[in-house]
Write a protein that holds these residues in place. Structure first.
Motif, short mmCIF file in Angstrom:
data_model
loop_
_atom_site.label_atom_id
_atom_site.label_comp_id
_atom_site.label_asym_id
_atom_site.label_seq_id
_atom_site.Cartn_x
_atom_site.Cartn_y
_atom_site.Cartn_z
N PHE A 180 -14.68 -4.19 0.06
CA PHE A 180 -15.94 -4.62 0.62
C PHE A 180 -16.06 -5.95 0.53
CE2 PHE A 180 -20.58 -4.83 0.82
CZ PHE A 180 -20.51 -4.19 1.85
N LYS B 11 -15.89 -8.97 3.48
CA LYS B 11 -17.19 -9.61 4.13
C LYS B 11 -17.06 -11.30 3.83
CE LYS B 11 -20.13 -6.49 5.16
NZ LYS B 11 -20.45 -6.33 6.57
N VAL C 214 -23.97 -0.23 4.74
CA VAL C 214 -23.49 -1.39 5.62
C VAL C 214 -22.29 -1.19 6.19
CG1 VAL C 214 -22.39 -3.77 5.15
CG2 VAL C 214 -24.65 -3.23 3.94
N THR C 215 -21.15 -0.33 5.29
CA THR C 215 -20.05 0.01 5.92
C THR C 215 -20.10 0.87 7.45
OG1 THR C 215 -19.04 -0.13 3.85
CG2 THR C 215 -17.70 0.97 5.55
N LYS D 236 -17.03 8.66 -0.95
CA LYS D 236 -17.74 7.29 -0.12
C LYS D 236 -17.43 6.11 -0.43
CE LYS D 236 -21.19 10.08 2.66
NZ LYS D 236 -22.37 10.63 2.43
N LEU D 237 -17.88 6.05 -1.83
CA LEU D 237 -17.59 4.88 -2.66
C LEU D 237 -16.11 4.26 -2.59
CD1 LEU D 237 -19.38 2.93 -4.17
CD2 LEU D 237 -18.60 3.97 -6.35
N ILE E 281 -23.75 -0.02 -0.07
CA ILE E 281 -22.39 -0.61 0.27
C ILE E 281 -22.11 0.41 1.49
CG2 ILE E 281 -20.01 -0.36 -0.19
CD1 ILE E 281 -21.09 -2.02 -2.89
N SER E 282 -22.32 1.62 1.07
CA SER E 282 -21.89 2.85 1.96
C SER E 282 -22.75 2.64 3.31
CB SER E 282 -22.26 4.23 1.49
OG SER E 282 -21.35 4.69 0.39
N ASP F 49 -21.99 -1.19 10.07
CA ASP F 49 -20.94 -2.30 10.77
C ASP F 49 -20.32 -1.40 11.67
OD1 ASP F 49 -21.78 -4.19 9.03
OD2 ASP F 49 -20.04 -4.29 7.94
N ALA G 59 -15.36 2.76 0.98
CA ALA G 59 -16.06 1.47 1.00
C ALA G 59 -15.24 0.56 0.30
CB ALA G 59 -17.37 1.59 1.11
N MET G 60 -14.97 0.77 -1.09
CA MET G 60 -14.77 -0.16 -1.94
C MET G 60 -13.35 -0.33 -2.05
SD MET G 60 -17.39 -1.41 -3.13
CE MET G 60 -17.74 -1.75 -5.08
#
Lengths: 354, 77
Positions: free
Chosen positions: A274, A278, B39-40, A40-41, B36-37, B43, A44-45
């Motif tokens: 990410f 933003k 918010v993603t 998941k990270l 972070i997960s 969104d 997102a990253m």
């Protein structure tokens, strides 16, 4: 601080990447988290793969490889180099400066200024500022700006905050007096009260490396690192970037009397996807104008991330066309800086492997 | 909206019960990477972009604080 530079241009950018590539999945088992959470990270990253040097390779190896490539291709002549600026946090020695080492190994002329600058995430901007200032001298007509970092060697492999995003790389940027008049707008700010937001605590004169500083310790989030490793206060850095970078860009454009739409590309430092997305949303800039694909393809090599974003995304395009580009670097120091300048008809704009 | 938020939280950290009245941050149920997960996912789910300045732990400590954050960032209550 708002800055202006006149009649300077970049004539070519080269990124040098180590050929060795490591995939995120190959290192996942080092992290103290479930595979599902790590994946998941990754999404997102923007973690995917990163380039890492082989043991024993140093920044001068990458820089010399890049410069020899330019000499061989006829893009640069040794005798033309009046100044060699190296921005790095991975020097080969505390003394002498690694730029002097590079000068000696390449047999560059003695009528030259070599200097190392210790900067990171805003290192491309700070290096350009120095190049522009040196070019005010009558006898300096061409400056070679080297950005290079090999921070993979200072990151704990068991630190999921930093290890997946770090990459090694170098870049060579040629800066000279412009043949046609122009104005380059820039600004920079610093906040040394937060010097420890991004830091390698041991290894300098204050805390020399020892067996004690090499001890691995688990932090509250489950990462293992020692005082010899890079440590990043991720939340603090994220909040600093979101707070300081948008007003910096607004101010830069206001000083230059340009709108956001006038700018063709926003080439920003890339800590992770990410954070970049933003920033783009906050500034109301279309994400396609602010590429965020460097970390996922190569890793974040500190001051090299912006030149890599330019060579990777605009490669041949900038050898044929002209684009108004906003550069912005932010991080270690803390330091944040931006430049608005036109890049056009570059002699070269490419990536090579080491 | 509340139920959607709970479902997303549950997906990110299935080992915890997010319907209970507890502080997710102080209770160790969400760390910074979970945020972070989250918010993603929010969104994407609500078609917004939560302002980067709003991404601080306090705004993710309870379901109600997350709902307030969504409303502040343009989601219709």
């Amino acid at each position: 601080m708002n800055l202006k530079f006149y009649n300077k241009s970049i004539t070519g950018i080269l990124t040098v990447l180590p050929a060795k590539e490591i995939k995120f999945e190959d290192e996942m088992e080092n992290y103290n988290f479930s595979a599902a959470k790590s994946l998941k990270l990754k999404m997102a990253m923007g973690y995917n793969k990163h380039r890492i040097v082989e043991d024993g390779v140093t920044i001068s190896d990458l820089c010399i490889h890049g410069l020899n490539h330019l000499f061989e291709k006829g893009f640069l002549k040794k005798e033309e180099i009046d100044a060699l600026i190296l921005v790095t946090q991975s020097p080969e020695y505390f003394m002498p400066p690694t730029s002097n080492v590079i000068q000696g190994k390449l047999g560059l002329k003695q009528d030259i200024i070599c200097m190392d600058i210790n900067q990171g995430c805003a290192g491309f901007e700070i290096g350009l500022f120095q190049a522009f200032m040196l070019l005010e001298q009558d006898e300096i007509n061409k400056v070679v700006l080297l950005n290079a970092d090999l921070l993979s060697q200072k990151v704990s492999k068991r630190d999921r905050n930093s290890n997946p995003l770090i990459g090694d790389a170098a870049s060579v940027t040629i800066v000279k007096k412009s043949e046609k008049p122009n104005t380059i707008f820039a600004n920079i700010k610093m906040d040394g009260t937060a010097f420890d937001a991004l830091i390698i605590p041991a290894g300098g004169f204050k805390t020399p490396s020892s067996s004690k500083t090499a001890e691995m310790v688990e932090d509250a989030a489950g990462n293992f690192r020692s005082l010899d490793n890079l440590v990043m206060k991720g939340d603090d850095v994220f909040n600093f970037v979101q707070r300081e970078v948008p007003p910096m860009i607004e101010q830069l454009l206001e000083k230059a009397k340009q709108t956001k739409e006038d700018v063709d590309y926003y080439m920003f430092h890339q800590p992770n996807k990410f954070m970049l997305n933003k920033l783009a949303d906050k500034l109301e800039i279309p994400r396609e104008k602010m590429p965020s694909n460097i970390v996922e393809n190569f890793g974040n090599a500190s001051g090299v991330s912006i030149p890599t974003a330019i060579t990777f995304n605009l490669g041949e395009q900038l050898t044929k066309e002209s684009s108004l580009i906003c550069l912005a670097g932010f991080g270690v120091g803390l330091t944040w800086a931006s430049i608005l300048m036109r890049l056009e008809h570059l002699s070269f704009n490419e990536i090579i492997n080491y | 909206m509340k139920q959607i938020v709970i479902n997303i939280l549950q997906e990110i950290r299935p080992e915890f019960d997010f319907t209970k009245d507890s502080n997710f941050i102080e209770g160790g149920m969400l760390d910074s990477f979970d945020i972070i997960s989250l918010v993603t996912a929010l969104d994407e789910q609500f078609g917004i972009s939560i302002d980067g300045m709003d991404i601080i732990p306090d705004n993710f400590s309870t379901v109600d604080s997350i709902v307030s954050l969504l409303i502040k960032n343009g989601v219709q209550p």
